[in-house]
Every structure is written in C-alpha cells, then in structure tokens.
Design a protein around this motif. Structure first.
Motif, mmCIF file in Angstrom:
data_model
loop_
_atom_site.group_PDB
_atom_site.id
_atom_site.type_symbol
_atom_site.label_atom_id
_atom_site.label_comp_id
_atom_site.label_asym_id
_atom_site.label_seq_id
_atom_site.Cartn_x
_atom_site.Cartn_y
_atom_site.Cartn_z
ATOM 1 N N PHE A 114 -3.622 -3.240 9.240
ATOM 2 C CA PHE A 114 -2.942 -4.499 8.578
ATOM 3 C C PHE A 114 -3.233 -5.648 9.651
ATOM 4 O O PHE A 114 -2.895 -5.196 10.854
ATOM 5 N N GLU A 115 -3.455 -6.762 9.352
ATOM 6 C CA GLU A 115 -3.131 -7.890 10.282
ATOM 7 C C GLU A 115 -1.704 -8.285 10.619
ATOM 8 O O GLU A 115 -1.257 -8.598 11.698
ATOM 9 N N ASN A 116 -0.878 -7.904 9.665
ATOM 10 C CA ASN A 116 0.546 -8.448 9.765
ATOM 11 C C ASN A 116 1.338 -7.251 8.686
ATOM 12 O O ASN A 116 1.326 -7.386 7.665
ATOM 13 N N LEU A 127 0.858 -1.316 -0.021
ATOM 14 C CA LEU A 127 -0.048 0.135 -0.147
ATOM 15 C C LEU A 127 0.814 1.334 -0.050
ATOM 16 O O LEU A 127 1.768 1.486 0.899
ATOM 17 N N ARG A 128 0.878 1.920 -0.941
ATOM 18 C CA ARG A 128 1.613 3.101 -1.393
ATOM 19 C C ARG A 128 0.677 4.368 -0.432
ATOM 20 O O ARG A 128 -0.397 4.244 -0.287
ATOM 21 N N HIS A 129 1.581 5.257 0.502
ATOM 22 C CA HIS A 129 0.909 6.368 1.144
ATOM 23 C C HIS A 129 1.675 7.490 1.374
ATOM 24 O O HIS A 129 2.797 7.508 1.010
ATOM 25 N N LYS A 130 0.875 8.648 1.658
ATOM 26 C CA LYS A 130 1.568 9.847 2.190
ATOM 27 C C LYS A 130 2.049 9.365 3.395
ATOM 28 O O LYS A 130 1.741 8.811 4.152
ATOM 29 N N LYS A 131 3.447 10.220 3.732
ATOM 30 C CA LYS A 131 4.019 9.874 4.844
ATOM 31 C C LYS A 131 3.415 9.908 6.006
ATOM 32 O O LYS A 131 3.418 8.886 7.001
ATOM 33 N N ALA A 132 2.311 10.878 6.193
ATOM 34 C CA ALA A 132 1.733 11.419 7.305
ATOM 35 C C ALA A 132 0.742 10.143 7.645
ATOM 36 O O ALA A 132 0.257 10.166 8.850
ATOM 37 N N SER A 144 1.171 6.915 7.603
ATOM 38 C CA SER A 144 1.733 5.740 7.608
ATOM 39 C C SER A 144 1.333 4.961 9.053
ATOM 40 O O SER A 144 0.885 3.970 8.814
ATOM 41 N N GLU A 145 1.290 5.623 10.239
ATOM 42 C CA GLU A 145 0.803 5.050 11.668
ATOM 43 C C GLU A 145 -0.614 4.568 11.224
ATOM 44 O O GLU A 145 -1.026 3.536 11.898
ATOM 45 N N ALA A 146 -1.653 5.327 10.924
ATOM 46 C CA ALA A 146 -3.017 5.154 10.872
ATOM 47 C C ALA A 146 -3.194 3.730 10.112
ATOM 48 O O ALA A 146 -4.032 2.915 10.481
ATOM 49 N N TYR A 168 5.468 3.307 1.844
ATOM 50 C CA TYR A 168 4.710 2.219 1.524
ATOM 51 C C TYR A 168 4.636 1.065 2.729
ATOM 52 O O TYR A 168 5.552 1.181 3.417
ATOM 53 N N ILE A 169 3.785 0.339 2.938
ATOM 54 C CA ILE A 169 3.752 -0.835 3.817
ATOM 55 C C ILE A 169 3.400 -2.139 3.028
ATOM 56 O O ILE A 169 2.228 -2.157 2.180
#
Ligand SMILES: NC(=O)c1ccc[n+]([C@@H]2O[C@H](COP(=O)([O-])OP(=O)(O)OC[C@H]3O[C@@H](n4cnc5c(N)ncnc54)[C@H](OP(=O)(O)O)[C@@H]3O)[C@@H](O)[C@H]2O)c1
Length: 379
Positions: free
Chosen positions: A354-356, A340-345, A347-349, A368-369
């Motif tokens: 995610f399960e893992n 999953l690509r995301h904006k840096k901000a 990330s934690e949310a 990304y995660i």
C-alpha cells in the motif's frame, strides 16, 4: 435527404433479435424490412412462422438483395465469421456483440476501410443508452479527460437485488437471466469481462486508443463477500461494478474494471437495477451524466434500430481520434483506492504493497485493509 431502402438479413432471434422484429413492426416510416432470419436450433419453437427462418448463413450472405446484416447472436466466434464475411461482400453491418467487437477491433476497422462499408454497434456498449455516437461525434479528443460508469446491466441488477432486497446471489442471477439481462455465459457478466469488452470499445471512441481486452485489468462481482457487504452497509455506501478510463498527466491512459464503494453524493449511487450510468469529464464543460437501460429486449433493440436508421442516411463512424495518429498508450501506473480482504496472517505483508493505509482490521482469521495502492501492485 432521401433515405435508402434497407433489406435486412438478421442473425439471431433471441432476446434482442425478437425485440428488433417487434420494434421494426412499430416503425413503418423507416424503410427497412427483414428479408431472412438465420438461427441455429432447428427444433426451437418460434414466435413467428417457420417460413421466416433459415439455418444456413449463406442464404443471407449470398443474397445480393440484402444490403444490411444485423448480427444478434450469442456466439462471438461465429459472429466474427458472419460479420467479416458480410463486410467483405459489401454489406453494411449492425452488431450488438461487444465480445466480438472488442476482441477483433483492429481487424474490423481494416475491413470497414478496405471494403468501404460501415459497421455500427451502439447496442454493444450500454444497450439503450447512446454513448458511442456521443463519444464519436460530440467530444473532441483533447477535451475529454475521463469516462467512468456502470456499463453492465445484469451485474448492477444482481448488486441491487442482493444489497437492497437481501436476495441471494444465485436468486438474483437467475432473475437477471429470466429477464433476458444476462449473457448466455454468466461469468462474462459477473467476472467483469463484459464490462471490460465495453470499456475496450469506449476507449477507442473516447480517446482513439485501440486496446486488446487482455491488456485491461478487470475484477468482477463474483468475489464480493459478506465482509464487503457488511462494510458497505455500515458506512451507508453501495457497491457498483465500475468501468473507468482517464488520461494521466503524462498523456497515458489508465483503464480498468473494478467493484467500487459509491457514496450517496456520487451520481452513480442511484443508478440501480438494470440501468447503466456513465459520467464523462471534459476540460471545459466539467461533467456530463448519461443514464439509461443497460439490457433487455426492447431497450437493446431500440439502439439496434437507431443504427439501422442511421444506415439509411449513410452514417458511419469516422474514427477520427484513431486516425489522428497521436500516440496513446495504456498505463497501470496509477493509484486506486481499495478494500482488500485477507487472511489474518497476511496482514503485515500486504500492508507493504500500500502507498497509504487508511484502516486496518482483523478478527481471529480474517481481516481487511483499506487505502491506496498502485494498480500494478493490485494486479
Ligand atoms: N440481452 C441483452 O440485454 C443484450 C444487451 C446488449 C447486447 N446484447 C448482445 O446481443 C447479442 C444477442 O443477445 P441475446 O440476449 O439476444 O441472446 P440470446 O437470447 O441467447 O439469443 C441468441 C440467438 O443467437 C442465435 N445463434 C447462436 N449461434 C448462432 C449461429 N452460429 N448462427 C445463427 N444463429 C445463432 C440463437 O439461435 P437459436 O434461437 O436457434 O438458439 C438465438 O436466436 C449478444 O451479442 C449480446 O451480448 C444483449
């Protein structure tokens, strides 16, 4: 068994319609001939004489000597009108129109039953690759565990060209259109909708489940960015648009279309260009792998020809799995592996969904995660 003589009324004379005209010229043993062709544009130059064409659908639908309608047009709404009218008039129908078939599956099933006429559509799923008749005839419902594959030729072509030949996305799409691989409306391909229509049809023949396309989740290739391409290249993976459906332990079925990273040991890894590849998994036979051209004039026409030939000995889909009256339902309670690509901000949310989490990275503005997430959370 003696074969019926087939008088064909053809709708559409584009990429596939012209292909069918050509393959029929080369297969005289099949007692099938085109009696009339209905098209739309009165001004268009045609490869054969004007006297072969009509612009009025009723010239075919009202002609009692025509016993087979072959529908090869690019307008799903008009196609449904034509196909349902033909079935009501007792004409057998062959179609390649996955959008129309997927959106009206239940109605088309009823029409076939009520008017006791067949509708065949092998070319609608993987063009030249005979998957529907295999699912319908060969696999018994409780033996089949999953079906997974690349079912859209034009997106596979685009991914191959952008990934391996560094063509731009727009150039690759244009090539796919010029070669007759793409739908008239390209978002149907690139948005994963065409693959979803095909998966809807495959679900019915694989598991006897009649779904509405809107109930199947799809992500296309149009949002794949530089980050994912770079990630795949670094790890020696390929990206493929994959449609999949599998039975879960509780008997429900998960079905979705999503771009996936494919490892070199996966059989889909070498399914490139316009080719389609489907892997079926059964309880006792392990896996089977089907591969073939997933678009193009003559390959698609060859599947239409095979359906026409099947009509000459009265073949029809029996839909045994649908009529078996086992309850089947779709469920999004399943886990999928994603990047999953995301904006840096964010990330934690995002991690909370995610399960893992396997890997997490961010630079100044993007990140990304990778990891496992439930399909419901992804949706
Ligand atoms: N191309 C492929 O590789 C492929 C593969 C598998 C399945 N299919 C399916 O096959 C079907 C045809 O695709 P195609 O690529 O051959 O499309 P195409 O090249 O765009 O040709 C479409 C044809 O449909 C005619 N048409 C459109 N609306 C009509 C109407 N209302 N009445 C009569 N004729 C009408 C057009 O007429 P004019 O000639 O007058 O414009 C044209 O001849 C689609 O359902 C597509 O999803 C295509």
């Amino acid at each position: 068994m003696s074969r019926k003589t087939l008088n064909i009324g053809l709708f559409g004379f584009g990429c596939v319609g012209l292909g069918l005209y050509e393959v029929l010229q080369k297969t005289p043993a099949l007692k099938a001939s085109i009696k009339n062709i209905c098209v739309k544009d009165r001004e268009k130059e045609r490869a054969i004489g004007k006297e072969n064409f009509t612009f009025d659908k009723n010239d075919i639908l009202d002609d009692e000597s025509i016993n087979v309608v072959v529908e090869l047009i690019d307008d799903a709404d008009a196609a449904f009108e034509i196909v349902s009218a033909a079935l009501r008039k007792g004409k057998a129908v062959v179609s390649a129109n996955k959008k129309m078939i997927a959106e009206h599956f239940a109605e088309l099933l009823e029409l076939q039953k009520e008017y006791n006429v067949p509708l065949l559509y092998e070319a609608a799923c993987c063009a030249s690759m005979p998957i529907i008749r295999n699912l319908e005839e060969y696999y018994d419902n409780d033996l089949l565990e999953s079906i997974e594959g690349i079912v859209n030729g034009s997106t596979n072509y685009i991914l191959t060209k952008t990934f391996e030949e560094d063509l731009s996305y727009d150039e690759a799409l244009l090539q796919a259109q010029e070669k007759g691989f793409a739908e008239s409306n390209p978002i149907l391909d690139t948005g994963g909708f065409d693959a979803k229509y095909k998966l809807t049809i495959l679900l019915a023949h694989a598991f006897g489940h009649v779904a509405k396309p809107k109930d199947i989740f799809n992500i296309g290739i149009d949002n794949i960015g530089e980050l994912e391409l770079k990630y795949a290249k670094e790890k020696k993976l390929k990206i493929k648009l994959v449609a999949q459906a599998y039975k879960q332990n509780d008997g429900s079925i998960s079905a979705y279309v999503i771009p996936k990273f494919i490892t070199p040991d996966d059989r889909l890894y070498n399914v490139d260009d316009v080719f389609n590849g489907v892997i079926t998994k059964t309880s006792f036979a392990d896996t089977h792998f089907f591969v073939g051209r997933g678009a193009g004039s003559l390959p698609t026409a060859s599947a239409v020809l095979s359906d026409i030939s099947a009509l000459s000995y009265d073949y029809r889909y029996e839909y045994k799995k649908i009529y078996r009256e086992e309850d089947t339902n779709l469920s999004n309670e399943t886990l999928v592996k994603v990047l999953l690509r995301h904006k840096k901000a964010d990330s934690e949310a995002l991690k909370d969904y995610f399960e893992n989490v396997e890997e997490s990275y961010s630079n100044n503005d993007l990140g990304y995660i990778t990891g496992t997430i439930s399909l419901n959370s992804l949706i």
